[in-house]
Write a protein that holds these residues in place. Structure first.
Motif, PDB file in Angstrom:
ATOM      1  N   GLN A 155      41.597  45.846  40.890  1.00  0.00           N
ATOM      2  CA  GLN A 155      42.005  44.802  39.741  1.00  0.00           C
ATOM      3  C   GLN A 155      41.323  43.601  40.375  1.00  0.00           C
ATOM      4  O   GLN A 155      40.810  42.729  39.316  1.00  0.00           O
ATOM      5  N   PHE A 156      41.417  43.150  41.416  1.00  0.00           N
ATOM      6  CA  PHE A 156      40.486  41.792  42.041  1.00  0.00           C
ATOM      7  C   PHE A 156      38.775  41.747  41.695  1.00  0.00           C
ATOM      8  O   PHE A 156      38.342  41.052  41.187  1.00  0.00           O
ATOM      9  N   VAL A 157      38.485  43.116  41.994  1.00  0.00           N
ATOM     10  CA  VAL A 157      36.961  43.082  41.888  1.00  0.00           C
ATOM     11  C   VAL A 157      36.487  43.192  40.696  1.00  0.00           C
ATOM     12  O   VAL A 157      35.544  42.387  40.309  1.00  0.00           O
ATOM     13  N   PHE A 158      37.286  43.756  39.343  1.00  0.00           N
ATOM     14  CA  PHE A 158      36.694  43.825  38.315  1.00  0.00           C
ATOM     15  C   PHE A 158      37.150  42.430  37.639  1.00  0.00           C
ATOM     16  O   PHE A 158      36.365  42.232  36.783  1.00  0.00           O
ATOM     17  N   LYS A 159      38.150  41.715  37.958  1.00  0.00           N
ATOM     18  CA  LYS A 159      38.352  40.456  37.440  1.00  0.00           C
ATOM     19  C   LYS A 159      37.348  39.624  37.901  1.00  0.00           C
ATOM     20  O   LYS A 159      36.958  38.775  37.297  1.00  0.00           O
ATOM     21  N   GLU A 160      36.949  39.723  39.120  1.00  0.00           N
ATOM     22  CA  GLU A 160      35.821  38.845  39.764  1.00  0.00           C
ATOM     23  C   GLU A 160      34.345  38.926  39.061  1.00  0.00           C
ATOM     24  O   GLU A 160      33.692  38.117  38.949  1.00  0.00           O
ATOM     25  N   ALA A 161      34.287  40.219  38.678  1.00  0.00           N
ATOM     26  CA  ALA A 161      33.134  40.377  37.939  1.00  0.00           C
ATOM     27  C   ALA A 161      32.942  40.144  36.345  1.00  0.00           C
ATOM     28  O   ALA A 161      31.825  39.938  36.051  1.00  0.00           O
ATOM     29  N   LEU A 162      34.153  40.234  35.964  1.00  0.00           N
ATOM     30  CA  LEU A 162      34.051  40.105  34.258  1.00  0.00           C
ATOM     31  C   LEU A 162      34.692  39.170  33.727  1.00  0.00           C
ATOM     32  O   LEU A 162      34.545  38.722  32.351  1.00  0.00           O
ATOM     33  N   VAL A 163      35.750  38.358  34.257  1.00  0.00           N
ATOM     34  CA  VAL A 163      36.389  37.424  33.686  1.00  0.00           C
ATOM     35  C   VAL A 163      35.375  36.226  33.460  1.00  0.00           C
ATOM     36  O   VAL A 163      34.839  35.634  34.419  1.00  0.00           O
ATOM     37  N   GLY A 164      35.263  35.547  32.254  1.00  0.00           N
ATOM     38  CA  GLY A 164      34.529  34.653  31.872  1.00  0.00           C
ATOM     39  C   GLY A 164      33.209  35.158  31.479  1.00  0.00           C
ATOM     40  O   GLY A 164      32.378  34.121  30.797  1.00  0.00           O
ATOM     41  N   VAL A 165      32.915  36.254  31.434  1.00  0.00           N
ATOM     42  CA  VAL A 165      31.508  36.700  30.836  1.00  0.00           C
ATOM     43  C   VAL A 165      31.790  36.987  29.261  1.00  0.00           C
ATOM     44  O   VAL A 165      32.642  37.391  28.901  1.00  0.00           O
ATOM     45  N   ALA A 166      30.743  36.795  28.702  1.00  0.00           N
ATOM     46  CA  ALA A 166      30.514  36.946  27.133  1.00  0.00           C
ATOM     47  C   ALA A 166      30.871  38.453  27.004  1.00  0.00           C
ATOM     48  O   ALA A 166      30.202  39.149  27.599  1.00  0.00           O
ATOM     49  N   PHE A 167      31.343  38.642  25.969  1.00  0.00           N
ATOM     50  CA  PHE A 167      32.126  39.897  25.315  1.00  0.00           C
ATOM     51  C   PHE A 167      30.863  40.451  24.744  1.00  0.00           C
ATOM     52  O   PHE A 167      30.946  40.648  23.525  1.00  0.00           O
ATOM     53  N   GLN A 168      29.626  40.688  25.301  1.00  0.00           N
ATOM     54  CA  GLN A 168      28.613  41.390  24.803  1.00  0.00           C
ATOM     55  C   GLN A 168      27.847  42.264  25.692  1.00  0.00           C
ATOM     56  O   GLN A 168      27.905  42.338  26.859  1.00  0.00           O
ATOM     57  N   PRO A 169      27.110  43.263  25.133  1.00  0.00           N
ATOM     58  CA  PRO A 169      26.787  44.456  26.006  1.00  0.00           C
ATOM     59  C   PRO A 169      25.636  43.937  27.015  1.00  0.00           C
ATOM     60  O   PRO A 169      25.949  44.184  28.284  1.00  0.00           O
ATOM     61  N   ALA A 170      24.792  43.133  26.704  1.00  0.00           N
ATOM     62  CA  ALA A 170      23.881  42.531  27.630  1.00  0.00           C
ATOM     63  C   ALA A 170      24.407  41.894  29.019  1.00  0.00           C
ATOM     64  O   ALA A 170      24.205  41.987  30.065  1.00  0.00           O
ATOM     65  N   ALA A 171      25.371  40.981  28.367  1.00  0.00           N
ATOM     66  CA  ALA A 171      26.131  40.062  29.433  1.00  0.00           C
ATOM     67  C   ALA A 171      27.038  41.071  30.413  1.00  0.00           C
ATOM     68  O   ALA A 171      27.085  40.942  31.546  1.00  0.00           O
ATOM     69  N   ILE A 172      27.725  41.990  29.940  1.00  0.00           N
ATOM     70  CA  ILE A 172      28.496  42.877  30.601  1.00  0.00           C
ATOM     71  C   ILE A 172      27.804  43.685  31.397  1.00  0.00           C
ATOM     72  O   ILE A 172      28.101  43.914  32.701  1.00  0.00           O
ATOM     73  N   ALA A 173      26.513  44.299  31.017  1.00  0.00           N
ATOM     74  CA  ALA A 173      25.742  45.048  31.689  1.00  0.00           C
ATOM     75  C   ALA A 173      25.168  44.258  32.980  1.00  0.00           C
ATOM     76  O   ALA A 173      24.978  44.799  34.303  1.00  0.00           O
ATOM     77  N   GLU A 174      24.729  42.899  32.719  1.00  0.00           N
ATOM     78  CA  GLU A 174      24.155  42.011  33.789  1.00  0.00           C
ATOM     79  C   GLU A 174      25.359  41.951  34.772  1.00  0.00           C
ATOM     80  O   GLU A 174      24.968  42.088  36.149  1.00  0.00           O
TER      81      GLU A 174
END
Length: 328
Positions: A282-301
């Motif tokens: 839970q912590f690791v995925f929040k750290e990686a993805l919270v605040g990221v644009a919900f767009q394929p390129a941004a998530i992949a990055e």
């Protein structure tokens, strides 16, 4: 007649918040007078001050098509605009808004009538052409000033307009129409001039003198513009929407991701399933993805940068990426 506000050519084609900020700057800083300027923008949805984004706008469609989504400070409904529209901004002195608003609508109508478009004022804030809206207008108050602005439809990308806006069905039904497209009309069908020529005609018909903003003025406008991009202003907590994806991956187990979005940003991440952890997932995925644009390129990055798959036993980066990108 109004004073036309000219801007340096370097600011032509800015995003909508720049021009909305310019209205505020003019209202707060220029001497008392009646000011007007026109502007054009790329594909954009402009929400009214009190609207809830995901109820009025297809945010997924806008993300996929690169349509800007912003909020103005006046009330009223959403509009779609692109370079085939002309945006008109008028800043006046203090006083009751109704006569100011009515005069603005009548002035625009008279100008278009002279050019050959048989438009008329209708309803609370529209200018119509044979019963179809070609100019929606809105207004709001600042201290000792009033701001009136409108969107004039010369033409538009109807596919993008139809896909971006998801207006309240009851509101549409009350007006006897079934879609955004069936409600609007286009000036191009009645005028023999281009959209750029129309913009010049509006300047000639609505103003009789001009003032040129300086580079220093532009810097102050840009400072105001930044406020329009604040996520809390742009989307607010009411604009939360949820996305999810799930799969059973051999050798890993079941994974069920749920994302809570505010506007185009991931605000919360939760993860359920029967997988085994090698770190606090839970912590690791929040750290990686919270605040990221919900767009394929941004998530992949973000996945490549943080490698959150390492928190789950047996999960490979490619399998995780394929799972999350199924949402698009």
């Amino acid at each position: 007649m109004s004073v036309y506000v000219e801007m340096p050519s370097s600011v032509e084609g800015k995003r909508a918040p720049f021009y909305l900020a310019a209205e505020e700057y003019i209202a707060h800083n220029l001497p008392a007078d009646d000011y007007l300027f026109t502007w054009q923008i790329g594909p954009t949805v402009v929400m009214g001050r009190h609207q809830v984004a995901h109820l009025e706008v297809d945010l997924d469609f806008c993300r996929a098509e690169g349509i800007d989504v912003i909020r103005r400070k006046s009330g009223g409904g959403c509009i779609f605009a692109d370079y085939n529209n002309i945006m008109v901004s008028r800043v006046t002195g203090s006083g009751p808004i109704e006569p100011i608003f009515q005069q603005y609508a009548e002035d625009v109508t008279a100008c278009l009538n002279r050019l050959g478009a048989p438009v008329e004022v209708a309803g609370r804030n529209d200018i119509v052409l044979n019963g179809r809206k070609i100019c929606g207008n809105a207004f709001y108050h600042l201290k000792d000033r009033n701001i009136v602005h409108g969107t004039m439809l010369y033409d538009t990308n109807e596919r993008l307009m139809q896909g971006a806006l998801t207006p309240d069905k009851a509101k549409m039904s009350s007006k006897g129409v079934t879609s955004v497209k069936s409600r609007v009309g286009f000036l191009k069908d009645y005028l023999s001039i281009s959209v750029n020529e129309l913009r010049e005609e509006l300047r000639r018909g609505l103003t009789d003198r001009s003032i040129l903003l300086t580079d220093e003025d532009i810097q102050y406008i840009k400072a105001i513009e930044a406020e329009y991009y604040d996520p809390d202003y742009l989307f607010g907590k009411q604009s939360r929407e949820d996305k999810s994806c799930e799969a059973r991956i051999p050798g890993v187990g079941s994974l069920n991701f749920r994302f809570s979005l505010i506007g185009d940003r991931i605000d919360q991440v939760s993860l359920q399933g029967d997988f085994f952890e090698e770190a606090d997932a839970q912590f690791v995925f929040k750290e990686a993805l919270v605040g990221v644009a919900f767009q394929p390129a941004a998530i992949a990055e973000a996945l490549q940068k943080y490698q959150p798959e390492r928190a789950i036993r047996g999960l490979e980066a490619e399998a995780l990426r394929n799972l999350l990108l199924k949402m698009f």
